[in-house]
Design a protein around this motif. Sequence first.
Motif, PDB file in Angstrom:
ATOM      1  N   TRP A 157       0.830  -1.202   0.000  1.00 58.82           N
ATOM      2  CA  TRP A 157       0.000   0.000   0.000  1.00 58.82           C
ATOM      3  C   TRP A 157       0.869   1.259   0.000  1.00 58.82           C
ATOM      4  N   SER A 158       1.935   1.234   0.778  1.00 60.44           N
ATOM      5  CA  SER A 158       2.816   2.399   0.868  1.00 60.44           C
ATOM      6  C   SER A 158       3.732   2.545  -0.346  1.00 60.44           C
ATOM      7  N   ARG A 159       4.287   1.424  -0.795  1.00 60.05           N
ATOM      8  CA  ARG A 159       5.302   1.488  -1.846  1.00 60.05           C
ATOM      9  C   ARG A 159       4.776   1.260  -3.260  1.00 60.05           C
ATOM     10  N   GLY A 160       3.664   0.502  -3.378  1.00 57.06           N
ATOM     11  CA  GLY A 160       3.231   0.061  -4.695  1.00 57.06           C
ATOM     12  C   GLY A 160       3.792  -1.322  -4.969  1.00 57.06           C
ATOM     13  N   TYR A 161       3.246  -1.968  -5.979  1.00 54.63           N
ATOM     14  CA  TYR A 161       3.644  -3.345  -6.264  1.00 54.63           C
ATOM     15  C   TYR A 161       5.087  -3.436  -6.771  1.00 54.63           C
ATOM     16  N   ALA A 162       5.400  -2.679  -7.815  1.00 61.06           N
ATOM     17  CA  ALA A 162       6.718  -2.805  -8.444  1.00 61.06           C
ATOM     18  C   ALA A 162       7.844  -2.406  -7.495  1.00 61.06           C
ATOM     19  N   ALA A 163       7.627  -1.395  -6.676  1.00 62.29           N
ATOM     20  CA  ALA A 163       8.686  -0.887  -5.798  1.00 62.29           C
ATOM     21  C   ALA A 163       8.876  -1.731  -4.539  1.00 62.29           C
TER      22      ALA A 163
ATOM     23  N   MET B 182      -1.979 -10.279  -4.174  1.00 65.98           N
ATOM     24  CA  MET B 182      -3.421 -10.456  -4.363  1.00 65.98           C
ATOM     25  C   MET B 182      -4.119 -10.765  -3.043  1.00 65.98           C
ATOM     26  N   ARG B 183      -3.466 -11.534  -2.167  1.00 59.75           N
ATOM     27  CA  ARG B 183      -4.053 -11.785  -0.852  1.00 59.75           C
ATOM     28  C   ARG B 183      -4.175 -10.468  -0.085  1.00 59.75           C
ATOM     29  N   ALA B 184      -3.129  -9.636  -0.184  1.00 61.54           N
ATOM     30  CA  ALA B 184      -3.125  -8.349   0.515  1.00 61.54           C
ATOM     31  C   ALA B 184      -4.195  -7.414  -0.058  1.00 61.54           C
TER      32      ALA B 184
ATOM     33  N   MET C 206      -6.870   0.258  -3.411  1.00 56.42           N
ATOM     34  CA  MET C 206      -7.555  -0.172  -4.641  1.00 56.42           C
ATOM     35  C   MET C 206      -7.221   0.760  -5.799  1.00 56.42           C
ATOM     36  N   ALA C 207      -7.359   2.064  -5.551  1.00 58.42           N
ATOM     37  CA  ALA C 207      -7.114   3.048  -6.611  1.00 58.42           C
ATOM     38  C   ALA C 207      -5.656   3.018  -7.053  1.00 58.42           C
ATOM     39  N   LYS C 208      -4.738   2.907  -6.083  1.00 53.05           N
ATOM     40  CA  LYS C 208      -3.317   2.863  -6.422  1.00 53.05           C
ATOM     41  C   LYS C 208      -2.983   1.617  -7.236  1.00 53.05           C
ATOM     42  N   SER C 209      -3.554   0.484  -6.832  1.00 54.44           N
ATOM     43  CA  SER C 209      -3.288  -0.772  -7.542  1.00 54.44           C
ATOM     44  C   SER C 209      -3.846  -0.730  -8.949  1.00 54.44           C
ATOM     45  N   ALA C 210      -5.040  -0.153  -9.094  1.00 55.57           N
ATOM     46  CA  ALA C 210      -5.643  -0.039 -10.430  1.00 55.57           C
ATOM     47  C   ALA C 210      -4.800   0.849 -11.324  1.00 55.57           C
ATOM     48  N   ALA C 211      -4.340   1.980 -10.780  1.00 52.56           N
ATOM     49  CA  ALA C 211      -3.531   2.909 -11.581  1.00 52.56           C
ATOM     50  C   ALA C 211      -2.221   2.265 -12.021  1.00 52.56           C
ATOM     51  N   GLU C 212      -1.625   1.485 -11.131  1.00 52.86           N
ATOM     52  CA  GLU C 212      -0.326   0.879 -11.448  1.00 52.86           C
ATOM     53  C   GLU C 212      -0.439  -0.361 -12.326  1.00 52.86           C
ATOM     54  N   LEU C 213      -1.473  -1.187 -12.104  1.00 52.49           N
ATOM     55  CA  LEU C 213      -1.440  -2.534 -12.661  1.00 52.49           C
ATOM     56  C   LEU C 213      -2.601  -2.940 -13.563  1.00 52.49           C
ATOM     57  N   SER C 214      -3.749  -2.257 -13.485  1.00 55.62           N
ATOM     58  CA  SER C 214      -4.930  -2.805 -14.170  1.00 55.62           C
ATOM     59  C   SER C 214      -4.764  -2.893 -15.684  1.00 55.62           C
ATOM     60  N   ALA C 215      -3.926  -2.049 -16.281  1.00 56.71           N
ATOM     61  CA  ALA C 215      -3.727  -2.117 -17.733  1.00 56.71           C
ATOM     62  C   ALA C 215      -2.950  -3.358 -18.157  1.00 56.71           C
ATOM     63  N   THR C 216      -2.207  -3.948 -17.221  1.00 54.84           N
ATOM     64  CA  THR C 216      -1.361  -5.098 -17.560  1.00 54.84           C
ATOM     65  C   THR C 216      -1.653  -6.352 -16.754  1.00 54.84           C
ATOM     66  N   ASP C 217      -2.523  -6.241 -15.745  1.00 59.08           N
ATOM     67  CA  ASP C 217      -2.774  -7.372 -14.851  1.00 59.08           C
ATOM     68  C   ASP C 217      -4.286  -7.585 -14.736  1.00 59.08           C
ATOM     69  N   GLU C 218      -4.782  -8.601 -15.418  1.00 59.27           N
ATOM     70  CA  GLU C 218      -6.232  -8.846 -15.440  1.00 59.27           C
ATOM     71  C   GLU C 218      -6.783  -9.227 -14.073  1.00 59.27           C
TER      72      GLU C 218
END
Length: 198
Positions: free
Chosen positions: A21-27, A56-58, A107-119
Amino acid sequence: MARPRKFDESDVVAAARDEFWSRGYAATSVDDLTSVTGLGKGSLYGAFGDKHGLFMRALDDYIGIALDGVRAQLRDPAYSAYDRLTRHIRAQAREIAADKSRRGCMMAKSAAELSATDETVERAVEHAYATWMTELADCIKEAQRDRTIDKKQNPQALATTLLAFMRGQEALHKGGVKSTQLKASAERMIALIPAGPK
């Protein structure tokens, strides 16, 4: 014979959730995750498969908690439907304003970072927002039956508008808009909800 796990899975998921949540997925690295959870890589992989599985569990954990809060506010039997709706809008504004670190919504952060590439992420966030909109629409329909919201309004369209407003407030907060402005705009949004006949 496999040895029993010696850790509390919910604690591990919560620690990982806060890191993602703090760092984002990639970081967020696997080393970061082992540091915050106290588990070795072997234990993490054994329990969750890989970094994405733990993410995904998180994310699912975050979404579950968030939607429980939405349902509690929008279904609270102590208040009328209209009051539940307006209290929800105000509560969201207060919560956003109180986020001093501007960490925002996972949710919003994850969507912004990943939704275009992660179904998988896209589906999880899409389902969460659909559930939120359904809760809003159900509350609006009840208020329409109570004649506190105009019956001519499309409940789904109004629910979508309110959700877009609440999510937009978070983006404004991250951009430096003052808490007082966010709270004032919540009151203006409430005033714009078409009222039923007096």
